[in-house]
Design a protein around this motif. Structure first.
Motif, mmCIF file in Angstrom:
data_model
loop_
_atom_site.group_PDB
_atom_site.id
_atom_site.type_symbol
_atom_site.label_atom_id
_atom_site.label_comp_id
_atom_site.label_asym_id
_atom_site.label_seq_id
_atom_site.Cartn_x
_atom_site.Cartn_y
_atom_site.Cartn_z
ATOM 1 N N LEU A 170 -7.659 -8.223 -7.171
ATOM 2 C CA LEU A 170 -7.070 -6.929 -6.845
ATOM 3 C C LEU A 170 -7.805 -6.311 -5.658
ATOM 4 N N GLY A 171 -9.120 -6.347 -5.696
ATOM 5 C CA GLY A 171 -9.911 -5.808 -4.593
ATOM 6 C C GLY A 171 -9.665 -6.545 -3.290
ATOM 7 N N ALA A 172 -9.527 -7.869 -3.358
ATOM 8 C CA ALA A 172 -9.255 -8.657 -2.151
ATOM 9 C C ALA A 172 -7.901 -8.271 -1.566
ATOM 10 N N TRP A 173 -6.901 -8.102 -2.451
ATOM 11 C CA TRP A 173 -5.581 -7.683 -1.975
ATOM 12 C C TRP A 173 -5.656 -6.307 -1.326
ATOM 13 N N GLN A 174 -6.368 -5.384 -1.933
ATOM 14 C CA GLN A 174 -6.497 -4.040 -1.372
ATOM 15 C C GLN A 174 -7.136 -4.079 0.019
ATOM 16 N N ARG A 175 -8.182 -4.889 0.158
ATOM 17 C CA ARG A 175 -8.859 -4.982 1.467
ATOM 18 C C ARG A 175 -7.941 -5.579 2.526
ATOM 19 N N VAL A 176 -7.215 -6.627 2.178
ATOM 20 C CA VAL A 176 -6.289 -7.244 3.143
ATOM 21 C C VAL A 176 -5.188 -6.260 3.499
ATOM 22 N N ARG A 177 -4.620 -5.612 2.510
ATOM 23 C CA ARG A 177 -3.555 -4.640 2.745
ATOM 24 C C ARG A 177 -4.045 -3.484 3.622
ATOM 25 N N ASN A 178 -5.230 -2.977 3.315
ATOM 26 C CA ASN A 178 -5.759 -1.842 4.064
ATOM 27 C C ASN A 178 -6.132 -2.208 5.495
ATOM 28 N N SER A 179 -6.502 -3.461 5.722
ATOM 29 C CA SER A 179 -6.888 -3.868 7.073
ATOM 30 C C SER A 179 -5.702 -4.324 7.908
#
Length: 138
Positions: free
Chosen positions: A59-68
């Motif tokens: 979930l955190g990895a997805w959030q970071r990719v989405r946010n970047s």
């Protein structure tokens, strides 16, 4: 008899592999008392804790990719990360998430979050915080 012996060795080798995975997964838990991470309410096994940690990490990895990702850049990476979160959500024990009493599973919450539902994403992050893995999400 030769054929049967080879098959027995393969079965024994397969069992040894399963035992090795169980031992390795056991090392993923913070402690043996089930108290690591606080009150996740699951009273689950070390395997459940490992799946929860994996879910929160994805979930955190997805959030970071989405946010970047800006203006559509990195949409393939965001899609891959989203697929990984859904796969991780499928592995969670249904008992590990009680939700808001609405009967939703973590898979339901995750899919809604990936579709842009901010409240669902908040519930997923809250799930990780309750499980003791809040540092793995945004």
């Amino acid at each position: 008899m030769e054929h049967g012996s080879g098959r027995g060795r393969r079965v024994a080798g397969g069992i040894a592999g399963v035992v090795a995975v169980a031992v390795l997964m056991g090392g993923c838990s913070s402690d043996d008392s089930g108290e690591a991470g606080g009150s996740d309410g699951s009273d689950g096994s070390e395997f459940d804790r490992a799946w929860q940690e994996n879910y929160c990490r994805q979930l955190g990895a997805w959030q970071r990719v989405r946010n970047s990702a800006g203006d559509g850049a990195g949409s393939d990476a965001a899609e891959e990360a989203g697929d990984a979160v859904v796969t991780a959500a499928r592995r969670l024990s249904s008992a590990s998430y009680e939700g808001g009493g609405d009967g939703a599973t973590m898979l339901d919450v995750t899919v809604a979050a990936l579709r842009g539902d901010g409240a669902a994403e908040g519930r997923a992050v809250e799930y990780c915080a309750t499980a003791g893995f809040e540092t793995l999400t945004r």
